[in-house]
Write an enzyme that holds these catalytic residues in place. Sequence first.
Site, PDB file in Angstrom:
ATOM      1  N   GLY A 171       0.798  -1.225   0.000  1.00  0.00           N
ATOM      2  CA  GLY A 171       0.000   0.000   0.000  1.00  0.00           C
ATOM      3  C   GLY A 171       0.826   1.268   0.000  1.00  0.00           C
ATOM      4  CB  CYS A 172       4.175   2.198   0.603  1.00  0.00           C
ATOM      5  SG  CYS A 172       3.758   1.721   2.268  1.00  0.00           S
TER       6      CYS A 172
END
Lengths: 407, 141
Positions: B50-51
């Site tokens: 999710g980065c």
Amino acid sequence: MHPMLNVAEIRKDFPILGRQVHGQPLVYLDNAATSQTPQQVIDVIVDYYSRYNANIHRGVHSLSQEATDAYEKARITIQKHFNIQHSHEVIMTSGTTHGINMVASGFTSFLNPGDEIWVSAMEHHSNIVPWQMLCERTGAELRVIPMNTTGELVLQPFYEELSERTQLVFCNHISNALGTINPIEEIIEAAHEVGAAVLIDGAQAAPHIKADLQALDVDFYTISAHKICGPTGVGALYGKTEWLEKLPPYQGGGEMIAEVSFEKTTYAGLPHKFEAGTPNICGGIAFGAALDYLNAIGMDRIAAYETELLQYATSELLKINGLRIYGEGTNKTSVISFNLEGIHPYDVGTLLDQMGIAVRTGHHCAQPIMDFYQIPGTVRASFAFYNTLSEVDRLVEGVKKAAQMLS
Amino acid sequence: MQIEAIQEEIVDEFSMFDDWMQRYEYMIELGKSLPKISDEFKTDDHLIKGCQSKVWVHADMEDGKVVFTADSDAIITKGIIGILIRAFSNQKPADILSAKTDFIDEIGLKEHLSPTRANGLVSMIKQLKLYALAYQAKIES
């Protein structure tokens, strides 16, 4: 006043360009992701909901008739803008991705194991994944037209290996990640020689180029309204009549039928066969208004001015030490993808945001391109006709400041 | 030092800055002093999803306390994970689990907290807490 375009006047049409971000005047350079909306289009949206919001095509009452007329008028506007022969060849969609999926789904019954589908190496994920899914369903093979380090397609291997097994070819008109204008005329011609159909993703091209779809002789062409000053969630798929008649409907539902009984349903004619359910009526009408707005300015003037922005921004950015631009082809639009040596694009984008400058960072939904260059992503500044040379200066100053802070 | 006291200390440090540039320059500095994850742990198993940038986090247990190490390929992200590790490393698992994260708002990083933000600050906090949860379960078993 700029000799080509009265940009100061044009900017007054876009209320959002007057706002501040982090206490600084907004510099909006993420136009390849979505363009901003002029007051003229916003007014059309407000007018629709204020005056004639109604469901279309079925009502006998006046509001429904007015809404239907406005919606169908938008279809004609799209038809004329892209020089499409028949208005029934314009299928209203929710956007480019929807159009691509419609075609990919429709081709399921036409493909067999051993057939080939070609996509270019610089596709958006939305023009890779549906075809991979199609290949999984049918046993067809996905082939890739390669690219070189300047960010241009290399057509020779494609020409050499095209054969009667090739059923479909997909390519974007302009790469969203690099800005390269692809030689789609040649790709279409070569594909047609072996009897393959061609779908061109025109999402990135529509803001810059007024494509003549009859002259291109393309089989399918898809666009999104939100890239051309229209609202999100609406777009159009062009298909040649012969293909649209052959393809099965994408979704079942209201609007797309001629007659329904529990024994058998017959489908409506084009374009309604592909337009199940209540569409984005307001969005469709505003889509037409957006094209009217652009045409009033003139697509040629827009393109010429954007080229000037591109050239100025390219030469100024390249003066920064350690800055590399990805996509250095000679034929490109006002998109600059770049990195600073040894610095992650996310860091640059975060600091630019603090300075009120909106750019995109990341892989731009085109991971294969990033893998090709072996980078995690890029910073992408994409310019529209309402951007100014002084905004380019602010970008360049911002990048310099970011470089200083991050190194 | 208790987690809460460390968080207050961080908030105090950030309150000295008048503008965003100083704040980010300090974050970049913090990133440089981040307790580095050893290379053997810079694997996909240690990546936080999710980065937009890559963030690797590893946890060890020493004398009943969780010790975090991390790294990122982006400098600002390094600063963010550095701040989190400073607050949560060398603490008992139960304390990490019950710790609040409001201090993030107070140091002007609130904009990074939205779950859809590309830097995945929320995912980072979740990952640190997951490690603490795993060690807590080990202690209790």
